[in-house]
Every structure is written in structure tokens, then in C-alpha cells.
Design a protein around this motif. Structure first.
Motif, short mmCIF file in Angstrom:
data_model
loop_
_atom_site.label_atom_id
_atom_site.label_comp_id
_atom_site.label_asym_id
_atom_site.label_seq_id
_atom_site.Cartn_x
_atom_site.Cartn_y
_atom_site.Cartn_z
N GLU A 199 -3.46 2.31 -7.66
CA GLU A 199 -3.63 1.44 -8.82
C GLU A 199 -4.22 0.08 -8.41
N ALA A 200 -5.39 -0.23 -8.97
CA ALA A 200 -6.03 -1.53 -8.72
C ALA A 200 -5.79 -2.50 -9.86
N ASN A 201 -5.12 -2.04 -10.90
CA ASN A 201 -4.75 -2.91 -12.02
C ASN A 201 -3.23 -2.92 -12.13
N CYS A 202 -2.59 -3.41 -11.07
CA CYS A 202 -1.13 -3.34 -11.01
C CYS A 202 -0.51 -4.55 -11.69
N SER A 203 0.79 -4.47 -11.90
CA SER A 203 1.49 -5.51 -12.65
C SER A 203 1.96 -6.66 -11.78
N ARG A 204 1.99 -6.45 -10.46
CA ARG A 204 2.53 -7.48 -9.58
C ARG A 204 1.64 -7.66 -8.36
N SER A 205 1.43 -8.88 -7.98
CA SER A 205 0.89 -9.24 -6.68
C SER A 205 -0.38 -8.47 -6.36
N MET A 206 -0.53 -8.15 -5.08
CA MET A 206 -1.69 -7.44 -4.57
C MET A 206 -1.60 -5.96 -4.93
N CYS A 207 -2.74 -5.36 -5.26
CA CYS A 207 -2.78 -3.96 -5.70
C CYS A 207 -3.38 -3.07 -4.61
N CYS A 208 -3.64 -1.82 -4.98
CA CYS A 208 -4.36 -0.83 -4.16
C CYS A 208 -3.53 -0.24 -3.03
N SER A 209 -2.23 -0.40 -3.06
CA SER A 209 -1.37 0.22 -2.05
C SER A 209 -0.61 1.38 -2.69
#
Length: 652
Positions: A199-209
Motif C-alpha cells: 500500500e502506497a496510500n497508507c493511513s500512517r507515516s511512511m508507506c510501501c512496506s
């Protein structure tokens, strides 16, 4: 089981002040702890401290409540620092002072598996003065302005340097077109667990993990199917010949819960996959070879580790991130010396660094030893210089082959997120770093040697007032004769900070010096990856020009997993269309003219924002009311107090 008779005396020292601020119920809880006849278990002590903290906070006086909590904590920390994390985390959760996760991050005990900072908070409490400048400073900057900002102490270190001679007020004249090149890169932030399709459009902080989620349930198919196609897992650059190897295509659209899937080379809401870092380094090598541009040395102004949440950041990740990125730097830049600084993310726990000689520095020496060993192994530093870095927060001074001195500072010493910066905060040099810097500058001035200073955090961005004041005074004292350049990273933006003479008048006659702030390779948040190099005068080591390069990250979303295209963006001399003599360096006077244009001309303000974020879709439209208001404050202030005063005036 312990007797609390020892706690009694310590708490009594603060009891008069506390008694006036704690409600009746809180007084009873405090009396219970003060009763030296009690033999309490650890859980009972924690329970009592939580009750006392709760009552001490039950007031409309947010500043007084914050200071009283520090005083209660200090009294316990002096005898049972091990109980501070549990006591304050329980209080924080019970009173909903913050979210459970934030309470855990700020107050839970840290281990090699958890970068929470409760143990560092306990260290700070043992040494700080809650009712003095320390406490008010902490409650203003660390606790989101619960107290008004305290007046910055009028303290100086001017006794450490000789009087400034008349010739030291004038910068040396550059040579006639005799130059060399220096590379400047910053803020890699490798995301080691970056996952294609996450997910690159996450709800918290840095995404893509792998743990990135959007908490809003997706009700329909996303808009990226058939538009984005760069989903090649395991893509990498071969270290043997730096060739790109495309990974295996992943059909990420089978996961219908993903709003925006992470693509091969990264996303604006994420840090850098290693393949993006190596793409940037390969672009440097390719440009150098194709254009016969050799680099005498490189500077890296910090931040190797990613921005992930504390619960996903541990000691192993920090070490591995530092080792991997520095290895990549060495493999691509070959024999080019790289002079580096530590960023605020390049510590464990995040942002923390204890002073030598006060009992806590042993928690952080592992990092200095690791990095100094790497610097020496890679022949970036010789053995004596690396030995100094091991014992002084990785800071060092090195004479380059060209004769320029480069001084590397650890800006975590004055970082406002560092707990250890809040005790004895009226001491202008508790880390000893300013004395080191001054001694090096005095020595260079006597030898007519020019100096560059490199650090990560610009003091006006995330520093603290007194260190910022001292740093400003040092730069002013040794400019423009000795200090030829100051270089930072941290903000991820392409920026600069001007330093004017002490009376604060922003005129071209009052310009003292300025600092370059380098753009990041990491795209987080909303930036195109970028790097630059400087053309340097061989005689004075002044910067004659800067050349900026970038890649449009969003164009890699649908390029079928092929390599990013790195482009020339602009040159610092021509980019702002300022009339400036060709033989003159890009000094503070030049950037003063740029800052005035940004202040007075909307088109220049927009141009600055375009360069700052490197033309991403996230660049603000400065013609919209409320946008770009503080740009001039950023560019025209080196000192934190001056910057904050400027911003306050803008928002009046």
C-alpha cells in the motif's frame, strides 16, 4: 520490595512547588509515596506515581502540569529510573494524554528490538532541572508548546576565540577559472522492507512496506489498473558491472484491498527502495563518465535509515541500513572520498544521543565505532581521524588533498527530539562539539586555510534556541575569511539559509554567510529524487556554481519496470536569472538577491517551490491564498529565534 525513605527527601525538595499545583486527591497520592514507613512493591510504586501524575495534570495550567510531571518523574528517576517508563506509559494511556501507540513510543522502555524512548526520557529526568529553563524548554518543544517559549539565555563562547582582525571581514578573491568538482548527496532513507505492490496510500507515516495499510475500506476497484504497470519484484543493480536487472512481474491487482500499489522504483509517500538509491548513484557515475566530470570528493549530509514507525524500527535495522547504503556509496563512487555526517534517523533509538562523561554515552558508542570503522576501511578517513570520530559522536576534521578543511558535526547534539539536549540546557556546549569546532576554525584562520562545515540539521529547522545562537555566532565570527561553505540536509528540499550580521537587518551589506541545504534522494514526502554537484574555486574553495539533477518518479509508475531517466534540472547560477558577475562566487550576497526575489515576486516564489520539490505533482500553487507564506522566513534566517519570529509575524 524497597523502602521509600530515600524517595521522601527527593520528593520533598519539590513538594512546596508541587503542593500548590496538585489537587487534593493528588496530594493524598503524593503523601502515600512520601510515607517512608511504607514498604511498596514495584507495581505499587508505579500505581502511586500514576495517580500522582494524573492529579498533577488535572489543571487548566498546561505549562504547570507539564513541569510538575517532570518534577515527579525526576524524583523517582533519581532512585528508580527503571520504573519511569512503565509509570509514564501507564499514566499516558490511562488519561488518554495521547494515543496508546504514541504513549508507547514516547515512554516505553527501549530494547534492541524496540526503539521506544522511555529509557532515554528517564535518563533526561535524572539530570534536568524541571523548574528552570530545562523544564520550560522541554514543555515547549518536546510536549507541543504546553509552555510558552522561554527566553534564550544570553550566553556566548566568544572567550574561546581571538578578536576578529580587519582582514578577516573580507573573503579572499577566487582564482581565474581554475576549478574542481565536489558531489553533494543527502537523505537516502533506504526502506529495506520496501515491497512492490504494498500500500502506497497508507493511513500512517511512511508507506510501501508489508505492514502499510489504509484504514478506510476500499469499496471499488482502484483507478490504477491499466495505468500503472511497473510491478517488478526483486529488481536490482548488479554490483559487478552496475547493470540493471529487472525482477519478476507481480500481478498486484489480485489484492483488491490496495488503494495505490507500490511500484518498482518507489512512490512519493515512501522512502527509497535500494534499487532507487543505486539508480541515483549509477546516474552520477554515468554523468561523470559521459561528461568527463571528475569529483575530487563527495559530501553526504546524513540520513541513511528510513522513516518507519518506531515499532518497526530496531537496532538490527539501523545497523543494516547504515552498512548497506555506505557499501553502495563505496561500490559506485570507487576511490572518491566521501565525508559524511549522521542524520537524526541514523541513531538508535531515533534522534537520541547522550553527552560523553555523564554516564549515558555508552548507549551510543556502538554507532560511532561502527561508522568510524567503515570510514577507515573505505579509506575515507585516515586512522587518526577515524580514531577521533569513534570518541566524538562521529565528528571529525579532515584536510583534503586540495588543502580545504572539512569539519563534520553531529547535529543530533542540538536536535529538539533528542532527550539529552534538555538537561543543563543553559550550558552552551554540554557535548563539547562547539569547542571542537572553534578550535579547528581558530587553527585554520591562523594558517589562512579555508573551511567547509557539514552537518545534517539546519539549526533554524529542528534545532534548539541556545545551540542555534552559539552556532550562528561561530559562523559570524569566522566568516567570510575562513568559512567558505556550510552544508546541510534533513529537510529533503532544495533550500538555503542566509545569515545576517547580529543586528538582524536583512540588507545585502549585512550578509555574513549562508548555508546550502541539499535536496534528498528519498521521495518521502512528495519530492522527486535529486542530487547535485558544485564547481569549486581551487584557490578559495568558494562555490562558483551548483548543478542539480533529478528524476520524475511518477514517470516510473508506468514505464514497465525500466530504469528511471535522470535529467539536468538547473544550475544555481542561471536558475534564478539573477545578474551576477561571472568571476564572483555564489556567496551570501548572491543568495540574498534570490531571497528578495522570492519575497517580492510571486513568479520567483513559485520557481523556488518548483526547485525545492523538483517539479513534483505536490508542488504548491503559490497564487493560492495561504500557500508559500513562510518561504522567505526559511531562506533568510539561519538562527532559530529569528526564524520563529519571522513566522510568527507572517501569521499575525
Amino acid at each position: 520490595m524497597i523502602s521509600l525513605s530515600t524517595i521522601t527527601a527527593l520528593l520533598c525538595a519539590n513538594s512546596v512547588v508541587l503542593a500548590s499545583a496538585i489537587p487534593k486527591g493528588g496530594k493524598r497520592a503524593l503523601e502515600r509515596i512520601l510515607d517512608s514507613s511504607l514498604m511498596l512493591s514495584d507495581s505499587s510504586i508505579v500505581e502511586s506515581i500514576v495517580a500522582t501524575l494524573e492529579d498533577a495534570s488535572n489543571s487548566n495550567d498546561t505549562c504547570g502540569s507539564c513541569i510538575n510531571r517532570l518534577a515527579i518523574g525526576k524524583s523517582l528517576a533519581l532512585v528508580r529510573p527503571d520504573l519511569i517508563p512503565e509509570s509514564f506509559e501507564n499514566w499516558c494511556v490511562k488519561t488518554a494524554y495521547a494515543s496508546n501507540e504514541t504513549c508507547n513510543t514516547n515512554f516505553a522502555r527501549n530494547t534492541i528490538h524496540s526503539g521506544t524512548t522511555g529509557s532515554n526520557f528517564a535518563d533526561m529526568l535524572q539530570l534536568m532541572d524541571p523548574f528552570g529553563y530545562d523544564g520550560t524548554l522541554y514543555c515547549h518543544y518536546k510536549e507541543v508548546r504546553l509552555c510558552p517559549k522561554p527566553v534564550t539565555p544570553n550566553i556566548t563562547l566568544s572567550h574561546l576565540w581571538p578578536p576578529k582582525q580587519p582582514r578577516h571581514f573580507v573573503a579572499p578573491e577566487p582564482s581565474a577559472n581554475d576549478t574542481f568538482n565536489v558531489l553533494h548527496i543527502s537523505d537516502f532513507h533506504v526502506e529495506l522492507d520496501y515491497k512492490v505492490g504494498a500500500e502506497a496510500n497508507c493511513s500512517r507515516s511512511m508507506c510501501c512496506s508489508p505492514h502499510s495499510v489504509n484504514r478506510i475500506k476500499k469499496e471499488s476497484e482502484g483507478s490504477y489498473r491499466g495505468v500503472w504497470n511497473s510491478f517488478y519484484e526483486g529488481s536490482y543493480y548488479d554490483d559487478r558491472n552496475m547493470s540493471y536487472v529487472k525482477g519478476k512481474y507481480v500481478d498486484i491487482f489480485q489484492n483488491s484491498s490496495i488503494w495505490a500499489p507500490a511500484t518498482t522504483f518507489g512512490n512519493y509517500q515512501c522512502d527509497s527502495p535500494e534499487v532507487l538509491i543505486n539508480s541515483s548513484l549509477n546516474s552520477i557515475s554515468e554523468y561523470s563518465n559521459a561528461n568527463n566530470v571528475d569529483f575530487e570528493f563527495a559530501i553526504f549530509t546524513g540520513d541513511l535509515v528510513d522513516h518507519d514507525e518506531t515499532r518497526y524500527t530496531d537496532y538490527r535495522l539501523t545497523v543494516e541500513s547504515e552498512e548497506i547504503v555506505l557499501r553502495d556509496l563505496k561500490s559506485r563512487l570507487k576511490s572518491i572520498p566521501v565525508y559524511t555526517v549522521l542524520g537524526n534517523h541514523d541513531n538508535y533509538p531515533y534522534g537520541e544521543l547522550g553527552q560523553e562523561g555523564y554516564g549515558f554515552s555508552n548507549k551510543f558508542t556502538w554507532n560511532a565505532e561502527l561508522l568510524a570503522d567503515i570510514y577507515e576501511d573505505y579509506n575515507w578517513l585516515d586512522a587518526p581521524t577515524a580514531r577521533y570520530a569513534r570518541k566524538h559522536y562521529t565528528g571529525f576534521a579532515v584536510d583534503t588533498k586540495m588543502g580545504l578543511k572539512v569539519i563534520s558535526l553531529n547535529s543530533n547534539c542540538f536536535y529538539r527530539r533528542n532527550h539529552y539536549a534538555y538537561w543543563n540546557a543553559t550550558n552552551p556546549d554540554s557535548f563539547g562539539q562547539w569547542e571542537f569546532l572553534i578550535n579547528e576554525l581558530v587553527q585554520s584562520e591562523a594558517l589562512d586555510q579555508r573551511v567547509w562545515i557539514i552537518a545534517h540539521i539546519p539549526p533554524a529547522t529542528d534545532g534548539l534556541p541556545l545551540p542555534s545562537k552559539i552556532f550562528t555566532e561561530i559562523i559570524e565570527r569566522f566568516s567570510p575569511y575562513t568559512i567558505a561553505g556550510v552544508f546541510f540536509g534533513h529537510t529533503h528540499y532544495d533550500q538555503f539559509n542566509l545569515l545576517y550580521a547580529g543586528n538582524g537587518s536583512h540588507t545585502i551589506e549585512n550578509v555574513v554567510n549562508f548555508a546550502w541545504i541539499s535536496q534528498s534522494v528519498a521521495p518521502f514526502i512528495g519530492n522527486n529524487p535529486s542530487w547535485r554537484y558544485y564547481k569549486i574555486d581551487k584557490k578559495t574553495f568558494s562555490v562558483m556554481n551548483g548543478f542539480n539533477f533529478y528524476t520524475k518518479l511518477n514517470e516510473t509508475y508506468n514505464n514497465d519496470g525500466n530504469e528511471p531517466i535522470w535529467e539536468f534540472e538547473y544550475s544555481s547560477r542561471e536558475g534564478y536569472n539573477i545578474s551576477w558577475p561571472a568571476e564572483s562566487p555564489l556567496n551570501g550576497s548572491y543568495w540574498h538577491l534570490v531571497a528578495e526575489k522570492v519575497r517580492d515576486d510571486l513568479s520567483y516564489r513559485q520557481l523556488y517551490e518548483n526547485y525545492s520539490k523538483r517539479w513534483t505533482p505536490a508542488v504548491p500553487n503559490c497564487s493560492v491564498v495561504g500557500n508559500c507564506l513562510t518561504d522567505y522566513c526559511t531562506l533568510s534566517n539561519f538562527n532559530l529565534d529569528d526564524f520563529e519570529a519571522c513566522v510568527a509575524e507572517v501569521h499575525q
